[in-house]
Design a protein around this motif. Structure first.
Motif, mmCIF file in Angstrom:
data_model
loop_
_atom_site.group_PDB
_atom_site.id
_atom_site.type_symbol
_atom_site.label_atom_id
_atom_site.label_comp_id
_atom_site.label_asym_id
_atom_site.label_seq_id
_atom_site.Cartn_x
_atom_site.Cartn_y
_atom_site.Cartn_z
ATOM 1 N N ALA A 78 0.794 -1.237 0.000
ATOM 2 C CA ALA A 78 0.000 0.000 0.000
ATOM 3 C C ALA A 78 0.825 1.285 0.000
ATOM 4 O O ALA A 78 0.246 2.377 -0.067
ATOM 5 C CB ALA A 78 -0.954 -0.006 1.193
ATOM 6 N N GLU A 79 2.135 1.212 0.084
ATOM 7 C CA GLU A 79 2.979 2.401 0.048
ATOM 8 C C GLU A 79 2.637 3.260 -1.173
ATOM 9 O O GLU A 79 2.556 2.760 -2.301
ATOM 10 C CB GLU A 79 4.455 1.995 -0.003
ATOM 11 N N LEU A 80 2.460 4.574 -0.956
ATOM 12 C CA LEU A 80 2.076 5.492 -2.025
ATOM 13 C C LEU A 80 3.256 6.253 -2.614
ATOM 14 O O LEU A 80 3.128 6.862 -3.681
ATOM 15 C CB LEU A 80 1.037 6.495 -1.498
ATOM 16 N N VAL A 81 4.417 6.234 -1.939
ATOM 17 C CA VAL A 81 5.602 6.946 -2.410
ATOM 18 C C VAL A 81 6.454 5.992 -3.235
ATOM 19 O O VAL A 81 6.796 4.904 -2.784
ATOM 20 C CB VAL A 81 6.411 7.513 -1.224
ATOM 21 N N ARG A 84 -3.728 -3.408 8.880
ATOM 22 C CA ARG A 84 -2.360 -3.731 9.301
ATOM 23 C C ARG A 84 -1.376 -2.620 8.928
ATOM 24 O O ARG A 84 -1.439 -2.067 7.829
ATOM 25 C CB ARG A 84 -1.924 -5.050 8.693
ATOM 26 N N GLU A 85 -0.435 -2.329 9.845
ATOM 27 C CA GLU A 85 0.648 -1.411 9.538
ATOM 28 C C GLU A 85 1.556 -2.056 8.493
ATOM 29 O O GLU A 85 1.688 -3.275 8.418
ATOM 30 C CB GLU A 85 1.452 -1.090 10.792
ATOM 31 N N ASN A 86 2.195 -1.191 7.699
ATOM 32 C CA ASN A 86 3.012 -1.691 6.586
ATOM 33 C C ASN A 86 2.187 -2.688 5.774
ATOM 34 O O ASN A 86 2.675 -3.717 5.339
ATOM 35 C CB ASN A 86 4.296 -2.363 7.093
ATOM 36 N N PHE A 100 -0.565 -12.427 5.105
ATOM 37 C CA PHE A 100 -1.656 -12.320 4.137
ATOM 38 C C PHE A 100 -2.317 -13.678 3.922
ATOM 39 O O PHE A 100 -3.551 -13.784 3.880
ATOM 40 C CB PHE A 100 -1.118 -11.763 2.821
ATOM 41 N N ALA A 101 -1.507 -14.726 3.788
ATOM 42 C CA ALA A 101 -2.072 -16.066 3.626
ATOM 43 C C ALA A 101 -2.981 -16.400 4.805
ATOM 44 O O ALA A 101 -4.099 -16.914 4.623
ATOM 45 C CB ALA A 101 -0.951 -17.101 3.496
ATOM 46 N N MET A 104 8.479 -9.724 15.177
ATOM 47 C CA MET A 104 7.770 -8.999 14.128
ATOM 48 C C MET A 104 6.268 -8.930 14.395
ATOM 49 O O MET A 104 5.537 -8.261 13.646
ATOM 50 C CB MET A 104 8.049 -9.645 12.765
ATOM 51 N N GLY A 105 5.803 -9.638 15.419
ATOM 52 C CA GLY A 105 4.408 -9.482 15.810
ATOM 53 C C GLY A 105 3.545 -10.713 15.703
ATOM 54 O O GLY A 105 2.323 -10.624 15.838
ATOM 55 N N HIS A 106 4.157 -11.895 15.474
ATOM 56 C CA HIS A 106 3.342 -13.102 15.283
ATOM 57 C C HIS A 106 3.975 -14.270 16.045
ATOM 58 O O HIS A 106 4.651 -15.117 15.465
ATOM 59 C CB HIS A 106 3.234 -13.447 13.795
#
Length: 842
Positions: free
Chosen positions: A87-90, A238-240, A321-322, A381-383
């Motif tokens: 989703a990064e826009l830059v 989700r972030e990032n 994502f999976a 990393m959060g999981h």
């Protein structure tokens, strides 16, 4: 239009022949059964009606269909990651773009500077793998143009900005979001102090725009890196995270598995570590450890498809994502044999051991406890919970089967020793047939491999011809993972042919355990490969006709195959007929002494180019001219430079030509059976970066391989080429020796079906593909099953050339309920349609 309207002469002839094949009982059924209407428009759209019969045996045993039967294959091709699912826009947020990625790239690609600025790669960098940063002078600013037409924002939505900055003292950074109409949100200010640190701000868009620009200005000198703008509303928040509309379209498929990260990304480029000496391996192969950890510490890399990949979307995000979409994760790791035309194998034993250990570490990262080294990294990393990895593929489309398999066996042995519960998947090369395919399958069978990954991209006709491909596969041998397949186009005719083929995949669900259309995503402004399932730009996304077909099958799979049979369509084919042609592909070549001789020895055509080339018609690109008595194509960059001569009615002839490769990447192509620019055969000598030769058939622009062998062409050598066409049999000779032969006589069946059962509801799901311009009035015998009198119907029907776009969706499902359903009933399937009947069992 009345259902009893008299049919045309063609439909009466087909109907009577079909009735004779059915026998007396089925004939009576066709005449006596009540016709159940399809969608209101169905028969009105086609004047012809052809009669068929489907018989179902609900009491017979059928193959179990796994929940993971259909999945999705993700590869970062067509800007599928940066500027796409990520989703990064830059664009180029860390100033790492390089000529190693693309000849036109610089560290300031997608950026414009007002005032003074320079990009640096020195000891002052943010991180050793994030090499380049921007030194922005006092009173200067830098502006990013995003992807496609710009940065896309929606009124009222929040966008999170962040930047890593370093100053010698204190600098005020002004961050603004604008387009040509002015501000898109209230500007924000952040104060940067001292060494590298991350600074954040949030915008709320005051207007909707697709042409936004992000500007960072500073009042004092400052170093900037990782300039980022993310929509707050990502998939699952989700972030990032992932772009919501794209992720939701993938989730709507209800995929059983997610294969990642590629594709040609996996086994191309260097397998070595990053190093100063090799410019940090800017063409390093995709290796999972490069893609995890804090995003500002992840590498960027040259993407095989000609641009830069940031690895902001990495292995952790793929696993997440999976899990989010309920899919089995299925990563693919390199086997130290390159593919996709590179065809190299490393013999570096230390490097091989390191990659095998990396693969074991990957399994630990996915499944290991938090007390393990890589399980602890996953938890950081959060999981903390394992990702439950069960399948892993080694290698992708290697065209050196012996070299690949020797290394694959090393990987498999190590994985099975430490993780015996993991299914290790091999592959069979880049095509559906040929020497590489046969050798790879033999090695896989002999070694007792569990599963083999097949890939092929062919014409719609090939898919209509090969519904029975897996009927004869050895049930005692390896199972099949059809990891990449598609017909060559995104029109409805392509999706119809794929649907017909998928009925054969389901019928063979005992051997075909996994299947995924490919590629998955394409940004319409950055296309390296087409067709693709889902298309998008910076503000919208849409499913292709192929997407709608895949979605219909993937959300109505069933749990077991119910044995069934259907009558077929009469097929009549004449001899291979057509003119002749010459072509090149990324090569300069010269041709001489072209002769076409009839089967009785009469000369139909003779050309030595002594008098020019006036009898040849230029249908492709390139630069053709007669030089020194030869017909020469000199543009090395041009592809498909076809010139043709002769009569499209020619049949049963011998074609002779002398061909010489002068320079370039590949060999040359000799065409025969040429009808027009989209329908022909050609012998492609030295294709695929001069690694293979093959006969390909083009039908309506889509090509299929009929015969293939590893083979290369020498530069400067004159080759004598002879092609003998007799009926539908073709024999090919190279320098007087027979090179190969084939008979193109397989019918393309337009009427296909399969029946499955949904164990949860008990429904019978009758799936019928009618890929012809005539409606198919079909007698359906459910074999004594007690069923409800109504069925739920989902129909996809459109003109064959219909294509879904951002603004128009001619291919979309129509749902209805029909009555008159019984043990025996008749249903008329519309022309050019895919229809699913969900019939409730009583």
């Amino acid at each position: 239009m009345s259902r009893t309207r008299t049919r045309s002469r063609t439909s009466r002839r087909l109907g009577s022949r079909t009735t004779r094949r059915l026998g007396v009982a089925a004939s009576a059924l066709l005449m006596a059964s009540a016709v159940v209407p399809g969608p209101a428009h169905a028969e009105d759209a086609a004047e012809d009606v052809t009669d068929y019969a489907i018989t179902v045996d609900p009491k017979a045993g059928g193959a179990k269909i796994d929940d993971t039967m259909y999945g999705v294959f993700y590869e970062d091709i067509n800007r599928a990651a940066d500027g796409g699912l990520y989703a990064e826009l830059v664009q180029n947020r860390s100033f790492e773009y390089s000529t190693a990625d693309h000849a036109s790239y610089t560290p300031l690609t997608s950026w414009s500077v007002t005032g003074s600025a320079q990009t640096l790669d020195d000891e002052g960098r943010l991180h050793e793998r994030n090499r380049t940063y921007l030194a922005l002078g006092a009173g200067s600013s830098v502006t990013n143009s995003g992807y496609n037409t710009g940065i896309s924002v929606e009124r009222g939505e929040k966008y999170d900005f962040s930047v890593w900055a370093r100053t010698d003292g204190r600098a005020s950074l002004t961050v603004s979001l604008t387009d040509s109409g002015g501000a898109l949100a209230t500007a924000r200010k952040v104060t940067a102090r001292g060494g590298w640190a991350k600074y954040e701000a949030t915008f709320t868009a005051s207007r909707t725009s697709t042409t936004g620009r992000l500007t960072v200005a500073t009042d004092r000198a400052a170093a900037l890196d990782m300039v980022s703008l993310f929509p707050r509303d990502t998939f699952k928040g989700r972030e990032n995270g992932l772009r919501k509309d794209l992720a939701e379209k993938i989730a709507a498929l209800k995929p059983g598995f997610l294969r990642f990260p590629g594709g040609c990304l996996v086994n191309t480029g260097s397998m070595e570590d990053y190093s100063e000496e090799s410019n940090w391996q800017r063409k390093r192969s995709y290796q999972w450890k490069d893609t995890i950890g804090p995003v500002e510490q992840r590498a960027t890399n040259a993407n095989f498809w000609g641009y830069n990949q940031s690895y902001g979307l990495g292995y952790y995000e793929y696993f997440q994502f999976a899990e989010d979409i309920g899919a089995m994760p299925l990563p693919v790791v390199p086997a130290l044999v390159t593919g996709c035309g590179q065809n190299r194998a490393t013999d570096d034993e230390e490097l091989l051991r390191r990659h095998i250990q990396d693969t074991l570490d990957l399994i630990e990262f996915a499944n290991g406890p938090v007390s393990s080294e890589w399980g602890r990294e996953r938890a950081r990393m959060g999981h903390p919970k394992p990702f439950r990895l069960t399948h892993l593929a080694v290698g992708n489309e290697e065209n050196l089967p012996a070299e690949f398999f020797a290394r694959f066996e090393r990987f498999r042995a190590a994985i099975e020793t430490e993780y015996p519960e993991i299914t290790v998947i091999s592959n069979s090369g880049p095509d559906d047939a040929g020497t590489t395919f046969d050798t790879a399958w033999r090695l896989n069978r002999e070694a007792g491999v569990d599963m083999v990954d097949e890939h092929y991209y062919n014409s719609p006709q090939w898919f209509l011809q090969n519904n029975d491909r897996y009927d004869s596969y050895d049930r005692e041998g390896p199972q099949v993972f059809l990891g990449e397949y598609a017909s060559q186009g995104n029109a409805w005719r392509n999706a119809l042919a794929e649907a017909a083929f998928m009925t054969g995949l389901e019928r063979n669900a005992d051997i075909v355990k996994l299947a995924s259309y490919a590629p998955l995503l394409a940004n319409e402004d950055y296309v390296q490969w087409s067709p693709d399932m889902i298309w998008f730009n910076n503000h919208a996304s849409w499913g292709s006709a192929n997407y709608e077909t895949q979605k219909l099958f993937m959300t109505n799979v069933g749990d077991r195959v119910v044995p069934s049979a259907a009558t077929s369509t009469p097929s009549v084919s004449g001899p291979v007929t057509g003119a002749v042609g010459l072509s090149t592909w990324a090569t300069s070549a010269a041709y001489d002494d072209v002769t076409v001789t009839g089967e009785n020895g009469e000369t139909l055509f003779s050309e030595d180019f002594g008098g020019g080339a006036s009898r040849w018609t230029h249908t492709g690109g390139g630069s053709w001219s007669v030089r020194d008595g030869r017909y020469v194509q000199t543009d090395e960059a041009a592809e498909n430079t076809m010139v043709t001569a002769g009569d499209t009615s020619w049949q049963n002839y011998d074609l002779s030509v002398q061909a010489t490769k002068m320079s370039g990447k590949e060999g040359f192509l000799i065409a025969f059976g040429v009808q027009d620019t989209g329908n022909y055969y050609w012998w492609n000598l030295g294709g695929w970066n001069n690694t293979s030769s093959a006969v390909e058939q083009a039908v309506d622009g889509g090509k299929s391989t009929l015969l293939a062998k590893p083979h290369s062409i020498e530069t400067g050598r004159a080759y004598d080429i002879d092609i003998k066409v007799r009926g539908r049999q073709v024999t090919l000779y190279l320098d007087g020796e027979e090179w190969g032969s084939f008979t193109d006589d397989k019918p393309a069946e337009p009427f296909r079906q399969v029946v499955t059962e949904d164990a949860r509801t008990g429904d019978l799901i009758v799936k019928v593909v009618n890929a012809q311009p005539a409606a198919a009035r079909t007698a359906i015998d459910l074999g004594g099953a007690k069923v409800a009198s109504k069925a739920r119907v989902t129909t996809l029907a459109a003109a064959p050339d219909a294509v879904n776009t951002e603004t128009q969706t001619p291919v979309k499902p129509e749902k209805s309920v029909v009555g008159g359903v019984a043990d025996r009933f008749t249903y008329t399937f519309p022309a050019h349609s895919v229809t699913f009947l969900r019939i409730e069992r009583r």
